[in-house]
Design an enzyme around this catalytic site. Structure first.
Site, short mmCIF file in Angstrom:
data_model
loop_
_atom_site.label_atom_id
_atom_site.label_comp_id
_atom_site.label_asym_id
_atom_site.label_seq_id
_atom_site.Cartn_x
_atom_site.Cartn_y
_atom_site.Cartn_z
N CYS A 1 -16.34 -19.73 -11.33
CA CYS A 1 -16.65 -20.70 -10.28
C CYS A 1 -16.05 -22.05 -10.70
O CYS A 1 -16.27 -22.50 -11.83
CB CYS A 1 -18.16 -20.80 -10.12
SG CYS A 1 -18.70 -22.13 -9.02
N CYS B 1 -11.76 -9.00 -8.22
CA CYS B 1 -12.77 -7.98 -8.48
C CYS B 1 -14.00 -8.71 -9.05
O CYS B 1 -14.01 -9.10 -10.21
CB CYS B 1 -12.18 -6.98 -9.47
SG CYS B 1 -13.12 -5.51 -9.70
N CYS C 1 -21.51 -18.70 -5.07
CA CYS C 1 -21.84 -18.51 -6.47
C CYS C 1 -23.36 -18.42 -6.60
O CYS C 1 -24.08 -19.29 -6.12
CB CYS C 1 -21.31 -19.69 -7.29
SG CYS C 1 -21.77 -19.62 -9.04
N CYS D 1 -24.67 -21.62 -8.71
CA CYS D 1 -24.75 -23.00 -8.22
C CYS D 1 -24.73 -23.13 -6.70
O CYS D 1 -24.95 -24.21 -6.18
CB CYS D 1 -23.64 -23.84 -8.82
SG CYS D 1 -21.99 -23.42 -8.19
N CYS E 1 -19.34 -24.63 -11.37
CA CYS E 1 -20.23 -24.50 -12.53
C CYS E 1 -19.61 -23.71 -13.68
O CYS E 1 -20.20 -23.59 -14.74
CB CYS E 1 -21.55 -23.86 -12.13
SG CYS E 1 -21.48 -22.10 -11.76
#
Length: 134
Positions: free
Chosen positions: A95, A118, A47, A50, A98
């Site tokens: 995510c 996607c 991510c 984070c 976060c």
């Protein structure tokens, strides 16, 4: 502003305005614009908000959609919810750490899952796997 990837949850990671728009305001990037589409090395996709590990390169494939696509996330790495914005019903992927917006998942992917995650390339950071010493 959508409740995702808040400054408190993402900490002090420096994000570009485009990444802020995607991760925190549920935006999207233009198809075909991500350099991660062409990424072929072994590694982990994290991510960008984070730093949490999200996807392995082992599940990445060329979907032809214009966005980096995976057939499965790492266990427990992402969350999903119904998204009825833009006049359509889709499943949003965020995510799990976060809650930053990553993209959407569709039921038209390859085996073994039949799913196509996607993802916005700007919502991801790629970390290549270190070569093993002989």
């Amino acid at each position: 502003m959508a409740e995702s990837c808040s400054t408190a949850r993402c900490g002090s990671r420096l994000l570009t305005p485009e990444q802020e728009h995607i991760l925190r305001e549920r935006g999207t990037e233009y198809p075909g614009s991500s350099p991660l589409n062409a990424e072929k090395r072994d590694g982990i996709y994290q991510c960008a908000g984070c730093g949490a590990d999200l996807f392995s390169s082992e599940t990445k494939y060329e979907s032809g959609s214009g966005w980096p696509s995976f057939y499965a996330p790492l266990t427990g790495a992402v969350s999903s919810r119904q998204d009825s914005s833009h006049g359509m019903v889709r499943t949003e992927v965020t995510c799990a750490h976060c809650h930053g917006h990553l993209g959407h998942v569709f039921p038209d992917g390859p085996p073994p899952t039949g799913e196509r995650y996607c993802m916005n390339g700007l919502a991801l950071d790629f970390v290549p796997r270190e070569p093993e010493e002989a």
